[in-house]
Design a protein around this motif. Structure first.
Motif, short mmCIF file in Angstrom:
data_model
loop_
_atom_site.label_atom_id
_atom_site.label_comp_id
_atom_site.label_asym_id
_atom_site.label_seq_id
_atom_site.Cartn_x
_atom_site.Cartn_y
_atom_site.Cartn_z
N UNK A 1 -26.00 19.88 34.97
CA UNK A 1 -26.11 21.01 35.90
C UNK A 1 -26.10 22.35 35.17
N UNK A 2 -26.91 22.40 34.10
CA UNK A 2 -27.03 23.61 33.29
C UNK A 2 -28.40 24.24 33.48
N UNK A 3 -28.41 25.53 33.74
CA UNK A 3 -29.67 26.27 33.73
C UNK A 3 -30.10 26.42 32.28
N UNK A 4 -31.39 26.58 32.06
CA UNK A 4 -31.93 26.63 30.70
C UNK A 4 -31.30 27.77 29.89
N UNK A 5 -31.17 28.93 30.50
CA UNK A 5 -30.59 30.07 29.80
C UNK A 5 -29.13 29.82 29.46
N UNK A 6 -28.39 29.28 30.40
CA UNK A 6 -26.97 29.01 30.15
C UNK A 6 -26.78 27.95 29.08
N UNK A 7 -27.66 26.96 29.07
CA UNK A 7 -27.59 25.93 28.03
C UNK A 7 -27.83 26.57 26.67
N UNK A 8 -28.82 27.45 26.59
CA UNK A 8 -29.11 28.15 25.33
C UNK A 8 -27.86 28.90 24.87
N UNK A 9 -27.24 29.64 25.76
CA UNK A 9 -26.03 30.40 25.42
C UNK A 9 -24.89 29.48 25.01
N UNK A 10 -24.73 28.38 25.71
CA UNK A 10 -23.68 27.42 25.41
C UNK A 10 -23.87 26.82 24.02
N UNK A 11 -25.10 26.51 23.67
CA UNK A 11 -25.38 25.86 22.39
C UNK A 11 -25.44 26.85 21.23
N UNK A 12 -25.60 28.14 21.52
CA UNK A 12 -25.71 29.16 20.47
C UNK A 12 -24.32 29.61 20.01
N UNK A 13 -23.63 28.73 19.29
CA UNK A 13 -22.27 28.97 18.83
C UNK A 13 -22.18 30.21 17.95
N UNK A 14 -23.19 30.48 17.17
CA UNK A 14 -23.17 31.63 16.25
C UNK A 14 -23.38 32.95 16.98
N UNK A 15 -23.83 32.88 18.22
CA UNK A 15 -24.16 34.05 19.04
C UNK A 15 -25.23 34.92 18.37
N UNK A 16 -26.09 34.28 17.59
CA UNK A 16 -27.14 34.99 16.87
C UNK A 16 -28.39 35.21 17.73
N UNK A 17 -28.49 34.50 18.84
CA UNK A 17 -29.70 34.56 19.64
C UNK A 17 -30.75 33.58 19.18
N UNK A 18 -30.40 32.77 18.18
CA UNK A 18 -31.29 31.74 17.66
C UNK A 18 -30.51 30.44 17.53
N UNK A 19 -31.11 29.33 17.96
CA UNK A 19 -30.46 28.03 17.81
C UNK A 19 -30.84 27.44 16.46
N UNK A 20 -29.84 27.15 15.66
CA UNK A 20 -30.06 26.55 14.34
C UNK A 20 -30.19 25.04 14.47
N UNK A 21 -30.53 24.40 13.37
CA UNK A 21 -30.61 22.93 13.36
C UNK A 21 -29.28 22.30 13.76
#
Length: 154
Positions: free
Chosen positions: A5-25
């Motif tokens: 039940x995650x929106x795409x944007x929220x999932x991106x924010x949740x997974x972006x632990x570095x808070x860089x705005x980019x998802x790393x490997x």
């Protein structure tokens, strides 16, 4: 994402632990583990490589959106300038305080680098093989031309 039940944007924010705005490997690997997908290291690298439009080895929000959004839903979510809109948020999630930790960051980055080097070497070898093949064809054509000229007495 729908199962969680995650929106795409929220999932991106949740997974972006570095808070860089980019998802790393590593962040993508952590995301896939969180989603219980059980990827291999190669699955993670292939996913990022296929979605990574600028070749930096990381996924921006737009690259993430393109990779995970249902193709049929994309058309209804695009605005006039063809940039994805953040249409809805997950009301029960506070992404500011929640994160999914990245997994195997350095190992995956090294593996991606090795894969890129191997592919470049394969491409170079194939190019060299094609050049040699073209040269042999050219030499054969010149020999045939010379033989035809000799037979014609020229």
């Amino acid at each position: 994402l729908a199962d969680k039940k995650l929106a795409i944007y929220d999932a991106f924010c949740l997974f972006n632990d570095s808070r860089s705005g980019l998802l790393s490997l590593g962040e993508i690997n952590g995301a896939m583990q969180y989603l219980k997908l059980q990827p291999t290291e190669l699955d993670v690298i292939d996913f990022v490589t296929s979605a990574d439009q600028d070749g930096d080895g990381k996924l921006s929000y737009n690259e993430w959106w393109e990779a995970v959004c249902d193709p049929e839903a994309k058309l209804s979510l695009m605005d006039d300038d063809d940039e994805p809109e953040v249409v809805r948020r997950s009301p029960s999630l506070s992404v500011e305080s929640a994160t999914v930790k990245p997994l195997q960051e350095e190992e995956l980055a090294n593996m991606r680098h090795q894969i890129i080097l191997a592919r470049e070497a394969e491409d170079a070898a194939e190019l060299k093989r094609q050049e040699e093949e073209d040269l042999l064809k050219q030499i054969e054509a010149e020999k045939q031309y010379d033989a035809e000229e000799a037979a014609a007495g020229r």
